[in-house]
Write a protein that holds these residues in place. Structure first.
Motif, short mmCIF file in Angstrom:
data_model
loop_
_atom_site.label_atom_id
_atom_site.label_comp_id
_atom_site.label_asym_id
_atom_site.label_seq_id
_atom_site.Cartn_x
_atom_site.Cartn_y
_atom_site.Cartn_z
N SER A 154 0.85 -1.35 0.04
CA SER A 154 0.09 0.07 -0.12
C SER A 154 0.70 1.33 -0.02
O SER A 154 1.92 1.19 0.51
CB SER A 154 -0.94 -0.04 1.01
OG SER A 154 -0.14 -0.08 2.62
N TYR B 88 -3.46 3.80 2.28
CA TYR B 88 -3.76 2.28 3.21
C TYR B 88 -4.21 1.32 2.05
O TYR B 88 -4.63 0.24 2.57
CB TYR B 88 -4.78 2.67 4.04
CG TYR B 88 -4.24 3.61 5.24
CD1 TYR B 88 -3.20 2.88 6.34
CD2 TYR B 88 -4.23 4.74 5.37
CE1 TYR B 88 -2.73 3.87 7.44
CE2 TYR B 88 -3.78 5.63 6.28
CZ TYR B 88 -2.81 5.24 7.19
OH TYR B 88 -2.23 5.85 8.20
N LEU B 89 -4.67 1.85 0.95
CA LEU B 89 -5.41 0.82 -0.04
C LEU B 89 -4.42 -0.39 -0.24
O LEU B 89 -3.33 0.06 -0.85
CB LEU B 89 -5.90 1.58 -1.17
CG LEU B 89 -6.99 2.65 -1.05
CD1 LEU B 89 -7.54 3.33 -2.35
CD2 LEU B 89 -8.27 1.92 -0.39
N ILE B 90 -4.96 -1.55 -0.32
CA ILE B 90 -4.01 -2.70 -0.69
C ILE B 90 -4.09 -3.04 -1.95
O ILE B 90 -5.34 -3.10 -2.61
CB ILE B 90 -4.37 -3.64 0.35
CG1 ILE B 90 -3.93 -3.70 1.60
CG2 ILE B 90 -3.69 -5.18 -0.30
CD1 ILE B 90 -4.33 -4.71 2.72
N ARG B 91 -2.99 -3.14 -2.72
CA ARG B 91 -2.95 -3.72 -4.10
C ARG B 91 -1.98 -4.70 -4.02
O ARG B 91 -1.14 -4.88 -3.03
CB ARG B 91 -2.61 -2.71 -5.31
CG ARG B 91 -3.46 -1.49 -5.11
CD ARG B 91 -3.15 -0.61 -6.28
NE ARG B 91 -3.79 0.78 -6.32
CZ ARG B 91 -4.36 1.19 -7.56
NH1 ARG B 91 -3.91 0.73 -8.55
NH2 ARG B 91 -4.75 2.32 -7.33
N ASN C 190 -9.34 -0.85 -2.33
CA ASN C 190 -8.79 -1.96 -1.50
C ASN C 190 -8.91 -3.40 -1.81
O ASN C 190 -10.25 -3.66 -2.13
CB ASN C 190 -9.52 -1.50 -0.08
CG ASN C 190 -8.50 -2.14 0.96
OD1 ASN C 190 -7.32 -1.84 1.00
ND2 ASN C 190 -9.07 -2.79 2.06
N GLN D 154 -8.84 -7.63 -2.23
CA GLN D 154 -8.80 -8.74 -1.29
C GLN D 154 -8.60 -9.99 -2.04
O GLN D 154 -9.75 -10.55 -2.69
CB GLN D 154 -9.86 -8.82 -0.47
CG GLN D 154 -9.82 -7.61 0.81
CD GLN D 154 -11.09 -7.70 1.50
OE1 GLN D 154 -12.34 -7.60 1.20
NE2 GLN D 154 -10.94 -7.48 2.91
N ARG E 26 -13.93 0.17 -1.89
CA ARG E 26 -13.60 1.17 -0.85
C ARG E 26 -14.74 1.43 0.02
O ARG E 26 -15.64 1.15 -0.21
CB ARG E 26 -13.22 2.43 -1.48
CG ARG E 26 -11.99 2.47 -2.49
CD ARG E 26 -11.41 3.90 -2.85
NE ARG E 26 -12.64 4.71 -3.23
CZ ARG E 26 -12.44 5.19 -4.64
NH1 ARG E 26 -11.97 4.69 -5.43
NH2 ARG E 26 -13.73 5.88 -5.16
N LYS F 29 -11.30 0.35 5.01
CA LYS F 29 -10.90 0.71 3.69
C LYS F 29 -11.77 0.17 2.72
O LYS F 29 -12.14 0.48 1.57
CB LYS F 29 -9.46 0.49 3.35
CG LYS F 29 -8.56 1.30 4.32
CD LYS F 29 -8.70 2.76 4.21
CE LYS F 29 -7.79 3.78 5.02
NZ LYS F 29 -8.09 4.76 5.12
N SER F 30 -12.33 -1.08 3.03
CA SER F 30 -13.17 -1.76 2.13
C SER F 30 -14.75 -1.35 2.58
O SER F 30 -14.76 -0.91 3.63
CB SER F 30 -13.13 -3.41 2.22
OG SER F 30 -11.89 -3.84 1.78
#
Length: 744
Positions: A402, A411-414, A434, A436, A452, A535-536
């Motif tokens: 992130s 903070y967004l996960i990739r 975000n 998963q 998001r 974030k999700s």
């Protein structure tokens, strides 16, 4: 001049038509939990087949059904499992009526693109989607599908254990009279004592490890310590009139810890090689003992107490040398509990290691024999969040990260891939969301559910080269929006230093009127072990909409001292948990109030649980000029009273800073309105932490409210506590007497 609430001020708010907290508000708030759950078509419980060519997932449909889909990832089609037909055929087979609301998830296993297995009625079943046929394939009686663990703090007795067989299956090694023995299998008379210095207070552990050639044994000698017992009083047990006492293993900061000293025993000549104790002194833990593949040495991980040194050490089985392979050192803390990653590549004698040594959490490649750094694998002002897979053959890593995208929520996960040489960085998930991911076993495909907090979820099937193979689902939120729901607003501003961006969310009531003034309530969890603003997508995160509906603007913020940003951002918490990012949180709310003047930051409340319970009380003690009303549940009000691993991780060894951060020691500073809630059977945070705070508040003549919930463990207080919390804010921030509970 500090602003203080008076009856006159509150009356003025009511006369001006700005008062909220009415019975109608309470009724709407009560409805939210059931009406805000209308989210459909979002995949969950994704299960891949063994070969990675098919998978299943569930969705909730608008027709109030739980639908299980079976997907062929090669042919790119999906089939819904007919639960009505499954129940019908099961009824016929069992000769009894079976009603199923959904295909059971117990023992769910995808066999291929056409068949899956599950467990129901103590039997194992197979469903074929082509034939629409159910087959009973076995008995499942006695199978345990309960994944819940035991008590988190339980300490096992490692001085006892079963004999351990040698790899050549000729011998067993075992513990007897606190020492190590061995014998030929099936020949008790061949018993041979290998160590002679063990005793009940300094014993050899039963965790014995043979070398691969069956010629040596690795084991640790342990200096034993007493384990502190947490005592809880269950006042109202369900099975008897009189109260009960309960106890738990519960080690606290400053307590003595067992010390482990590895040894290598040559079984033929009895030679014992011992670790250099000076190199493993003052242990917090010593773990992951393992043999080198060539049986020449053992390696283990040494976490020095204080969490400022963490090493991979080697004990040479031939010359007895103890040496460091990789050594992490820090002037603050090493986040061993959240960021440690190690992967030994035996074929190439390399170690992939996570470190924050350059100021950000990244991966490094070391020579496993010499400890020489070969290269940094990932690099930049962003963080590796998790390693998903290491492909040793192709020398590539799949990982979560992130903060790589400038201007985006950091903070967004990739998901990404990169070569072990640090080259060829490739993004797998391009959407600004975000992500998963759920990968198949061979990591050639993955299901990507992305969203998001202000964007509804979508789901696609991707290849691990980033290609989209198949669109799976797009969430349906039409019914949710029809209730008047509005997505939380993502808001960012600079923190205490005037340059670091601080991120949070703003939630408003459904009947929001920008012409009114709204008190602001912050939901806080400031534990340094992670970041916490969702974030999700979540239609009602932590029940904040329910609280907002009573007439508040509710916010959640990640201030400095929390994780998943730079090392410097995180280090604010070092020996200073009372900071809790408050200067950043206050600056953020002031910035938001400039944009939205209806946010009344002269009336600010705060609440939280556990570490959030500590922080919400700390807000009133250390920042009374800003925070006026607080509700704290199961708070860790003095870090000396709480569990050792969490508190020493951030606060280090016990010193004066524990007192400086203690709500108990600073109880005399209270100025605002405070409510404390605790469960009498909380075995996560010692409830005496709350009781001692109450004691000091009483001694200092500080008005407060206190609620102890009988029989309850670590929680926010359940429905009772939630009602009391809402009423407390309505009374003290809105100046309204809450309606009687039986009226709504």
């Amino acid at each position: 001049m500090k602003l203080r609430f008076t009856g006159v001020l509150l009356v003025l708010f009511q006369l001006s038509g700005m008062a909220q907290g009415t019975i109608e508000d309470y009724k709407r708030a009560k409805e939210i939990r059931s009406t805000f759950n209308q989210l459909y078509q979002v995949p969950r419980q994704i299960v891949w087949s063994e070969d990675g060519n098919s998978f299943s997932y569930r969705i909730s449909s608008k027709e109030d059904k739980d639908v299980l889909y079976l997907i062929d990832a090669v042919a790119k089609n999906k089939t819904a499992v007919d639960v009505v037909e499954v129940a019908k055929q099961m009824s016929a087979i069992l000769a009894e009526e079976v009603k199923l609301q959904a295909v059971p998830d117990r023992g769910l296993n995808v066999l291929d693109a056409n068949e899956l297995e599950f467990v129901e009625r103590n039997s194992k079943w197979k469903w074929n989607t082509i034939e629409n046929k159910l087959t009973k394939i076995g008995d499942a009686t006695g199978q345990n599908f309960d994944r819940r663990g035991g008590y988190w703090g339980g300490r096992g007795d490692d001085s006892k254990g079963e004999p351990v067989e040698s790899p050549d299956k000729l011998y067993t090694a075992y513990i007897k009279n606190s020492n190590v023995y061995m014998a030929k299998k099936g020949d008790p008379k061949s018993e041979k004592q290998l160590t002679f210095d063990g005793s009940p207070g300094e014993y050899y552990t039963a965790r014995i490890q043979w070398s691969g050639d069956s010629k040596k044994i690795a084991v640790s000698k342990v200096r034993k310590t007493e384990i502190r017992q947490l005592t809880l009083l269950e006042s109202s047990p369900i099975d008897q009139l009189q109260p009960k006492l309960q106890t738990r293993d519960y080690v606290k900061p400053g307590d003595a810890l067992p010390q482990y000293y590895p040894v290598v025993i040559h079984v033929e000549d009895g030679r014992v090689i011992r670790v250099d104790r000076a190199q493993v002194s003052n242990q917090f833990s010593l773990s992951n003992l393992a043999w080198r593949s060539d049986n020449s040495a053992i390696t283990f991980e040494y976490n020095q107490r204080g969490h400022q040194r963490y090493d991979i050490l080697e004990l040479n089985a031939i010359n007895g040398q103890t040496k460091s392979i990789i050594s992490e050192v820090s002037t603050t803390f090493i986040d061993y509990s959240g960021k440690k990653y190690r992967n030994d590549l035996d074929k190439t004698a390399e170690i992939i290691w996570a470190s924050e040594r350059d100021g950000w959490n990244h991966l490094y490649l070391f020579d496993a024999g010499t400890g020489v750094l070969k290269n940094q694998v990932t690099k930049g002002n962003w963080v590796v969040r998790k390693v998903i897979h290491v492909d040793e053959e192709n020398r590539k890593i799949i990982f979560e990260a992130s903060g790589m995208k400038k201007g985006e929520d950091p903070y967004l996960i990739r998901y990404y891939t990169i070569g072990l040489d640090g080259k060829g960085l490739k993004e797998l998930t391009p959407e600004a969301a975000n992500h998963q991911a759920t990968f198949n076993k061979n990591h050639t495909r993955f299901v990507d559910v992305f969203s998001r907090i202000d964007q509804a979820p979508q789901a696609v099937l991707r290849a691990t080269d980033g290609r989209t193979i198949m669109n799976l689902e797009r969430a349906d939120i039409a019914d949710l929006e029809a209730t008047g729901w509005k997505a939380p607003e993502v808001f960012a501003s600079t923190g205490r230093d005037g340059k670091t961006d601080i991120w949070g969310i703003i939630i408003r009531p459904k009947n929001f009127d920008p012409e009114k003034k709204y008190p602001v309530i912050e939901y806080i969890y400031a534990g340094p072990h992670s970041s916490f603003v969702p974030k999700s997508f979540n239609a009602n995160p932590s029940g904040m909409y329910e609280l907002a509906e009573l007439g508040f603007v509710v916010v959640q913020i990640d201030g400095m001292g929390t994780s998943n940003r730079s090392k410097a951002f995180h280090d604010v918490a070092w020996k200073n948990l009372k900071d809790a990012g408050f200067p950043d949180r206050i600056a953020w709310m002031k910035a938001a109030a400039k944009v939205y003047p209806y946010m009344d930051i002269d009336r600010v409340g705060i609440y939280g649980t556990s570490a959030g319970g500590q922080s919400s009380t700390g807000a009133l003690l250390f920042h009374p000029e800003f925070y006026k009303v607080g509700v704290s549940s199961c708070g860790c009000h003095d870090n000396r009273m709480d569990k050792i691993w969490w508190n020493e991780q951030w606060m280090g060894t016990v010193d004066k800073h524990y007192e400086e951060c203690s709500n108990v020691e600073n109880a005399s500073r209270l100025e605002g309105k405070l409510m404390l809630i605790v469960g009498e059977l909380d075995d996560n945070v010692d409830p005496s932490s709350t009781y001692q705070l109450v004691n000091q508040l009483i001694k200092n003549g500080k008005d407060h409210e206190f609620i102890m919930v009988p029989g309850m463990g670590h929680s926010s207080g359940g429905d009772f506590g939630e009602k009391k919390r809402r009423d407390f804010f309505v009374k003290h921030l809105l100046g309204v007497d809450p309606p009687a509970w039986n009226q709504y």
